[in-house]
Write a protein that holds these residues in place. Structure first.
Motif, PDB file in Angstrom:
ATOM      1  N   GLY A  43      12.012 -14.639  -7.475  1.00  0.00           N
ATOM      2  CA  GLY A  43      12.794 -13.516  -8.001  1.00  0.00           C
ATOM      3  C   GLY A  43      13.506 -13.882  -9.282  1.00  0.00           C
ATOM      4  N   CYS A  44      13.900 -12.935 -10.027  1.00  0.00           N
ATOM      5  CA  CYS A  44      13.836 -11.533  -9.665  1.00  0.00           C
ATOM      6  C   CYS A  44      12.449 -10.962 -10.036  1.00  0.00           C
ATOM      7  CB  CYS A  44      14.946 -10.789 -10.413  1.00  0.00           C
ATOM      8  SG  CYS A  44      15.071  -9.046 -10.091  1.00  0.00           S
ATOM      9  N   ALA A  45      11.798 -10.290  -9.060  1.00  0.00           N
ATOM     10  CA  ALA A  45      10.452  -9.781  -9.289  1.00  0.00           C
ATOM     11  C   ALA A  45      10.180  -8.605  -8.377  1.00  0.00           C
ATOM     12  CB  ALA A  45       9.419 -10.885  -9.054  1.00  0.00           C
ATOM     13  N   HIS A  67      -6.756  -2.096  -5.951  1.00  0.00           N
ATOM     14  CA  HIS A  67      -6.906  -3.215  -6.871  1.00  0.00           C
ATOM     15  C   HIS A  67      -6.393  -4.486  -6.210  1.00  0.00           C
ATOM     16  CE1 HIS A  67      -6.529   0.420  -9.409  1.00  0.00           C
ATOM     17  NE2 HIS A  67      -7.441  -0.175 -10.171  1.00  0.00           N
ATOM     18  N   THR A  68      -6.937  -5.595  -6.647  1.00  0.00           N
ATOM     19  CA  THR A  68      -6.457  -6.902  -6.216  1.00  0.00           C
ATOM     20  C   THR A  68      -5.820  -7.584  -7.414  1.00  0.00           C
ATOM     21  OG1 THR A  68      -8.150  -7.124  -4.507  1.00  0.00           O
ATOM     22  CG2 THR A  68      -7.102  -9.143  -5.281  1.00  0.00           C
ATOM     23  N   TYR A  69      -4.590  -8.046  -7.226  1.00  0.00           N
ATOM     24  CA  TYR A  69      -3.826  -8.662  -8.308  1.00  0.00           C
ATOM     25  C   TYR A  69      -3.710 -10.155  -8.039  1.00  0.00           C
ATOM     26  CZ  TYR A  69      -2.481  -3.809  -9.082  1.00  0.00           C
ATOM     27  OH  TYR A  69      -2.497  -2.461  -9.308  1.00  0.00           O
ATOM     28  N   THR A  70      -3.961 -10.928  -9.074  1.00  0.00           N
ATOM     29  CA  THR A  70      -3.859 -12.377  -8.950  1.00  0.00           C
ATOM     30  C   THR A  70      -2.416 -12.805  -9.173  1.00  0.00           C
ATOM     31  OG1 THR A  70      -6.125 -12.693  -9.725  1.00  0.00           O
ATOM     32  CG2 THR A  70      -4.643 -14.584  -9.864  1.00  0.00           C
ATOM     33  N   ALA A  82       2.373  -7.560 -10.020  1.00  0.00           N
ATOM     34  CA  ALA A  82       3.611  -8.326  -9.892  1.00  0.00           C
ATOM     35  C   ALA A  82       4.278  -8.423 -11.259  1.00  0.00           C
ATOM     36  CB  ALA A  82       3.307  -9.720  -9.350  1.00  0.00           C
ATOM     37  N   VAL A  83       5.538  -8.020 -11.345  1.00  0.00           N
ATOM     38  CA  VAL A  83       6.267  -8.058 -12.610  1.00  0.00           C
ATOM     39  C   VAL A  83       7.646  -8.628 -12.368  1.00  0.00           C
ATOM     40  CG1 VAL A  83       5.032  -6.120 -13.648  1.00  0.00           C
ATOM     41  CG2 VAL A  83       7.064  -5.673 -12.299  1.00  0.00           C
ATOM     42  N   LEU A 100       0.818  -1.211   0.000  1.00  0.00           N
ATOM     43  CA  LEU A 100       0.000   0.000   0.000  1.00  0.00           C
ATOM     44  C   LEU A 100       0.848   1.256   0.000  1.00  0.00           C
ATOM     45  CD1 LEU A 100      -2.360  -1.131   2.933  1.00  0.00           C
ATOM     46  CD2 LEU A 100      -2.690  -1.580   0.494  1.00  0.00           C
ATOM     47  N   GLY A 101       0.247   2.370  -0.399  1.00  0.00           N
ATOM     48  CA  GLY A 101       0.836   3.690  -0.214  1.00  0.00           C
ATOM     49  C   GLY A 101       2.195   3.869  -0.837  1.00  0.00           C
ATOM     50  N   GLY A 102       2.348   3.460  -2.099  1.00  0.00           N
ATOM     51  CA  GLY A 102       3.622   3.650  -2.776  1.00  0.00           C
ATOM     52  C   GLY A 102       4.729   2.748  -2.274  1.00  0.00           C
ATOM     53  N   SER A 103       4.378   1.649  -1.614  1.00  0.00           N
ATOM     54  CA  SER A 103       5.380   0.715  -1.103  1.00  0.00           C
ATOM     55  C   SER A 103       5.790  -0.276  -2.182  1.00  0.00           C
ATOM     56  CB  SER A 103       4.832  -0.028   0.123  1.00  0.00           C
ATOM     57  OG  SER A 103       4.549   0.880   1.158  1.00  0.00           O
ATOM     58  N   GLN A 104       6.815  -1.062  -1.860  1.00  0.00           N
ATOM     59  CA  GLN A 104       7.344  -1.985  -2.862  1.00  0.00           C
ATOM     60  C   GLN A 104       7.907  -3.221  -2.184  1.00  0.00           C
ATOM     61  OE1 GLN A 104      11.232  -1.460  -5.235  1.00  0.00           O
ATOM     62  NE2 GLN A 104       9.661  -0.684  -6.618  1.00  0.00           N
ATOM     63  N   LEU A 105       7.644  -4.364  -2.777  1.00  0.00           N
ATOM     64  CA  LEU A 105       8.237  -5.631  -2.361  1.00  0.00           C
ATOM     65  C   LEU A 105       9.102  -6.136  -3.498  1.00  0.00           C
ATOM     66  CD1 LEU A 105       8.554  -8.245  -0.687  1.00  0.00           C
ATOM     67  CD2 LEU A 105       6.376  -9.020  -1.636  1.00  0.00           C
ATOM     68  N   GLY A 106      10.395  -6.288  -3.244  1.00  0.00           N
ATOM     69  CA  GLY A 106      11.315  -6.770  -4.256  1.00  0.00           C
ATOM     70  C   GLY A 106      11.871  -8.133  -3.885  1.00  0.00           C
TER      71      GLY A 106
END
Length: 625
Positions: free
Chosen positions: A434-436, A408-411, A443-444, A382-388
């Motif tokens: 990873g790497c993701a 949004h909910t991402y599958t 999720a990319v 949330l709020g401009g956060s990131q999980l790498g």
């Protein structure tokens, strides 16, 4: 003649009865006995002066109630009676060579060797500027220790009532039977050393203010509740040390270091502006662990278990080795940073929440790293956060097969990010390898941006830092986030520049740079929301008298300060980066002002602070946390 005879006898009797009361005696020879000093062996409220280097022997069953002993040495070798009044020792060497009980006792500038049990049954005993060597049990009803040196060897210091206070003192406890047993305790500006399975037990509240505790090899500290504050330091050295609080463990502005298989256990653990380092052992809370503006660094096989875990307000959590964190409910990383290196892992049995522009990095980039995070329920970014997620041996697992950014909910059920053909792991439902990156764009997998990262330059111009960089026109870059650090490690957002398709050269002036070293980097964000970082650039700013400044940055709470070069009139404007006005205030007559932001301001909001006056307009970018 008979009446005269009766009067004389009465006067003689009164003289004899008063001869041992409130008298002053001076020892006249070394090793003088009590019986030879005080006729009859009884003295009440007397003062006994002993020349330096001489000894008074209390070697008979005498009585001295409410007496004061000054100077020299007092050697107690008999059942001496101190049962009433308060006994005071000043500048003495006191040898307790027989079990001794005081009604109340005070030591000042003394050296006390306790070779047989010593007790004081009433009132508060005061021990000041005294060295005590305890080779036998010592028991006080209540006691205060000030500027003392206390050494406890295989025996017990016990204080039964009130709060035992230790101020500017050194306390050393050693041996399997060495212990301190207190009703409640307050340690201020002191130094405590526990070693060789010794213990410090407090039945009720325990507090430390600016005190250092060093625990060696199996030592134990226990209390009903524990408060550690104001640059206190707890070091657990060696093996099998433990700190236990039946209720809350509260640590602020302090430091805690755990080595080997030491343990910390409490009903709840709260750390504020505190550094915690653990290279093994366990940290356990039956309720919440909450970090606020604190640093937690773990290595080895350190295990952390809590009902819930929160890191907030610019906290950092860095885990390596096989260290691990298990929360029976939520893990919440809020406005903070979490890094899992080596084979460290974190498991939220309910929700794993990353919010408030936080960043969580799983894996250290090495092929040997198997760091991972798991959640049995929802993952929220949330709020401009990131999980790498760093590489193919690092992963996220969520049993919900989805994550949300709040809108949004991402599958992320069965996906092909860094898995399947050509990768070391098979694709599986709920796993992202990873790497993701997971952020508010979904999720990319890791990608290379459309052009190389621009080179950032920084130099000083007119007392401010000027940043500049170039890109190729027509690139896929959407914006630049400019980040500042005072130490090259901890970063805050100081500006944002949106790409103009017709411009190749960009710049930004940091008017709020502080004297000394200033470090900068660019977070380059492309139109798909993917990010990369530039190399770090630095500039050193000399101290300038009369410079306009806005501080602190980030703003904590809703208050910041404005410094101006003169008392001339200026106009202060504050508005969001989207242009929403928050504050307009004319100022005059001071060089420093306290500015209060609206209480309704949402946390982690980027603001523009504009100062108009002295023939120019200056704009500062600040983050309100």
């Amino acid at each position: 003649m008979k009446p005269c005879t009766h009067v004389a006898a009465l006067i003689l009797a009164l003289t004899l009865s008063l001869s041992g009361n409130a008298q002053t005696y001076t020892v006249t020879s070394n090793n003088q006995t009590w019986a030879s000093l005080v006729s009859g062996g009884t003295c009440n409220n007397c003062t006994i002066n002993i020349p330096a280097g001489w000894t008074l022997l209390l070697n008979s069953n005498g009585t001295c109630k409410g007496c004061t002993f000054n100077g020299g040495t007092v050697n107690i070798t008999s059942n001496f009676d101190f049962s009433n009044g308060s006994t005071t020792f000043n500048n003495d060497t006191l040898l307790i060579n027989k079990t001794t009980s005081f009604n109340n006792v005070s030591f000042s500038n003394d050296s006390v060797a306790v070779n047989f049990a010593l007790s004081s049954s009433n009132s508060t005993s005061t021990i000041s500027h005294t060295r005590m060597q305890m080779n036998a049990n010592v028991t006080f009803n209540s006691a205060t220790f000030t500027n003392d040196s206390i050494h406890i060897a295989n025996t017990t210091l016990q204080v039964n009532n009130s709060t035992a206070s230790f101020t500017s003192s050194f306390i050393e406890v050693s041996g399997n039977s060495g212990s301190i047993s207190l009703n409640a305790a307050s340690f201020t500006s002191s130094n405590v050393v526990l070693s060789n399975n010794s213990t410090l037990n407090t039945s009720n509240a325990f507090s430390s203010d600016g005190t250092s505790f060093t625990m060696h090899d199996g030592s134990t500290m226990k209390a009903s509740s524990v408060t550690i504050s104001n640059n206190s330091n707890i070091t657990m050295d060696g093996t099998s040390n433990s700190l236990t609080s039946s209720n809350a463990l509260t640590v602020s502005n302090s430091k805690m270091t755990m080595n080997s298989n030491s343990t910390v256990k409490a009903s709840s653990i709260t750390a504020t502006s505190t550094t915690i380092t653990a290279s093994g052992g366990t940290i356990t809370s039956s309720n919440a662990i909450t970090l606020t503006g604190s640093s937690l660094t773990t290595s080895g096989s350190t295990a952390i278990t809590a009902s819930s875990f929160t890191a907030q307000s610019s906290s950092t959590v860095t885990m390596s080795g096989t260290s691990n964190l298990t929360s029976n409910n939520n893990i919440d990383i809020n406005g903070s940073r979490m890094v899992l290196n080596g084979s460290a892992w974190a498991n939220a049995k309910n929700a794993f929440i990353i919010e408030g522009a936080s960043k969580v990095t799983v894996g250290d980039g090495s092929s040997a790293s198997t760091a991972h995070i798991m959640t049995n329920n929802s993952l929220q970014v949330l709020g401009g956060s990131q999980l790498g997620i760093a590489n193919g041996n690092n992963y996220l697992y969520t049993s919900s097969n989805t994550y949300t950014d709040g809108s949004h909910t991402y599958t992320i059920g069965t996906n092909n990010i860094s898995c399947g053909a050509g990768h070391s792991n098979a694709c599986a439902s709920g796993y992202v390898y990873g790497c993701a990156t997971l952020n508010n764009s979904g999720a990319v997998g890791c990608v290379t941006l459309a052009l190389s990262i621009p080179e950032l330059t920084a130099h000083v111009s007119n007392g401010q830092v000027l940043l500049s960089w170039q890109i190729r026109t027509g690139s896929s870059i959407d914006r630049f986030l400019i980040q500042h650090s005072a130490n090259g490690t901890d970063w805050t957002l100081v500006g944002e520049v949106t790409v103009n398709d017709f411009l190749s050269t960009y710049s930004m002036q940091d008017a709020q740079a502080q004297p000394g070293a200033n470090y900068y980097r660019l977070q380059v964000v492309d139109r798909d929301g993917r990010s990369a970082w530039s190399a770090i650039a630095s500039a050193t700013l000399d101290a300038v008298v009369g410079q306009t400044a806005v501080f602190p940055n980030p703003i904590k709470g809703h208050t910041f300060f404005l410094k101006t070069p003169s008392t001339d009139a200026v106009v202060l404007k504050v508005f969001t980066v989207s242009g929403q006005p928050l504050l307009l205030s004319p100022l005059k007559g001071q060089t420093q002002y306290t500015v209060q932001l609206p209480a309704t301001l949402v946390t982690n909001t980027c603001l523009l602070v504009q100062i108009i006056g002295n023939g120019r307009t200056q704009t500062f970018t600040v983050l309100a946390q």
